[in-house]
Design a protein around this motif. Sequence first.
Motif, PDB file in Angstrom:
ATOM      1  N   ALA A  61    -136.950  -9.232  50.278  1.00 29.22           N
ATOM      2  CA  ALA A  61    -138.029  -8.683  51.114  1.00 29.22           C
ATOM      3  C   ALA A  61    -137.885  -7.175  51.254  1.00 29.22           C
ATOM      4  N   LEU A  62    -136.652  -6.695  51.417  1.00 29.62           N
ATOM      5  CA  LEU A  62    -136.422  -5.268  51.599  1.00 29.62           C
ATOM      6  C   LEU A  62    -136.691  -4.496  50.300  1.00 29.62           C
TER       7      LEU A  62
ATOM      8  N   LEU B 223    -130.731 -16.665  53.858  1.00 27.73           N
ATOM      9  CA  LEU B 223    -131.297 -15.518  54.562  1.00 27.73           C
ATOM     10  C   LEU B 223    -130.934 -14.193  53.900  1.00 27.73           C
ATOM     11  N   ASP B 224    -129.675 -14.070  53.443  1.00 30.69           N
ATOM     12  CA  ASP B 224    -129.254 -12.822  52.807  1.00 30.69           C
ATOM     13  C   ASP B 224    -130.118 -12.517  51.586  1.00 30.69           C
TER      14      ASP B 224
ATOM     15  N   ILE C 104    -129.578  -1.195  49.703  1.00 31.83           N
ATOM     16  CA  ILE C 104    -130.278  -2.390  50.177  1.00 31.83           C
ATOM     17  C   ILE C 104    -129.336  -3.587  50.176  1.00 31.83           C
ATOM     18  N   SER C 105    -128.533  -3.711  49.121  1.00 28.67           N
ATOM     19  CA  SER C 105    -127.586  -4.827  49.029  1.00 28.67           C
ATOM     20  C   SER C 105    -126.563  -4.790  50.149  1.00 28.67           C
ATOM     21  N   LYS C 106    -126.185  -3.564  50.577  1.00 24.17           N
ATOM     22  CA  LYS C 106    -125.200  -3.441  51.651  1.00 24.17           C
ATOM     23  C   LYS C 106    -125.817  -3.694  53.025  1.00 24.17           C
TER      24      LYS C 106
ATOM     25  N   VAL D 279    -144.078  -9.071  54.506  1.00 22.21           N
ATOM     26  CA  VAL D 279    -145.188  -8.190  54.879  1.00 22.21           C
ATOM     27  C   VAL D 279    -144.790  -7.352  56.093  1.00 22.21           C
ATOM     28  N   THR D 280    -144.211  -8.013  57.096  1.00 21.75           N
ATOM     29  CA  THR D 280    -143.765  -7.286  58.291  1.00 21.75           C
ATOM     30  C   THR D 280    -142.663  -6.290  57.940  1.00 21.75           C
TER      31      THR D 280
END
Length: 268
Positions: free
Chosen positions: A76-77, A69-70, A189-191, A124-125
């Motif tokens: 995705a981000l 998930l991470d 983003i990584s954090k 996408v979301t």
Amino acid sequence: MTDAKRKTIAKPQLLEDDEGAPIDIAAELDTLARRYKHAGGLGLQVLNLVGDSAEGLLKRLPREVRDRLDRTTEAALTTAMRAAHGSRRVVGDQPDWLNRVVTTSMGAAGGFGGLPTALAELPVTTTVLLRAIQDVAVEHGFDPDSESVQFDCIRIFAAAGPLEDDDGTDLSFLTSRVAISGATVQTLISKVAPRLAAVLGQKLAAQTVPVLGAVAGAATNFAYTSYYQEMAHVHFRLRTLAVAGDVPHRDLVEGLQERLGKPRVRKA
């Protein structure tokens, strides 16, 4: 915050913005506190719909999905940041309600096919959510091309999420600061990704509920979009007040925490 400053914010404090209009800091914080409390209300309805707790939802996911998930969320981000920012040249700013309609429709489609379609719908979301946050920033007068505003948009994803029982103690997304110098959006983003991974994991699990997948997907996306829009309004309004009202941002955050019933004690 000193006692004198607390009294100043607790009582009506009429200042003026750049256009000479009066600003009542206390009234503004009262409004933001109500907005913050309202933000997670729809999440409770989602939990009632799927019949599970936020923690229980994550256990519904297959272990291999939970384990990545991470990485999935960070990817995705990262994609969302590029896509959301690039979309501004093609699609104009949208009202809050339209962004909610778009993500609700995508959530229904993602939940219809269970976990495979929910995973495909996730980036996408995430893009639409980030774009919705950017739209709120513009509404409050901030430039989404500014690096500091881009940082703020990502930081808002560090909020607790609509399915968590957040009583206002978790305002880290409002108080955390990452120095712009030497840092990059990717660093932030990584954090943020591990925190957001748990939040989006709950969303994915809700979309896999048998029979209710499409309905739960639509309801979850509606709740998530509404939540992050509200958090964005709180964040960027506080930034506006700090400048226009000439009140330190940290003092405003502490004033908000007090109204939420969980003041933070500042260390000397």
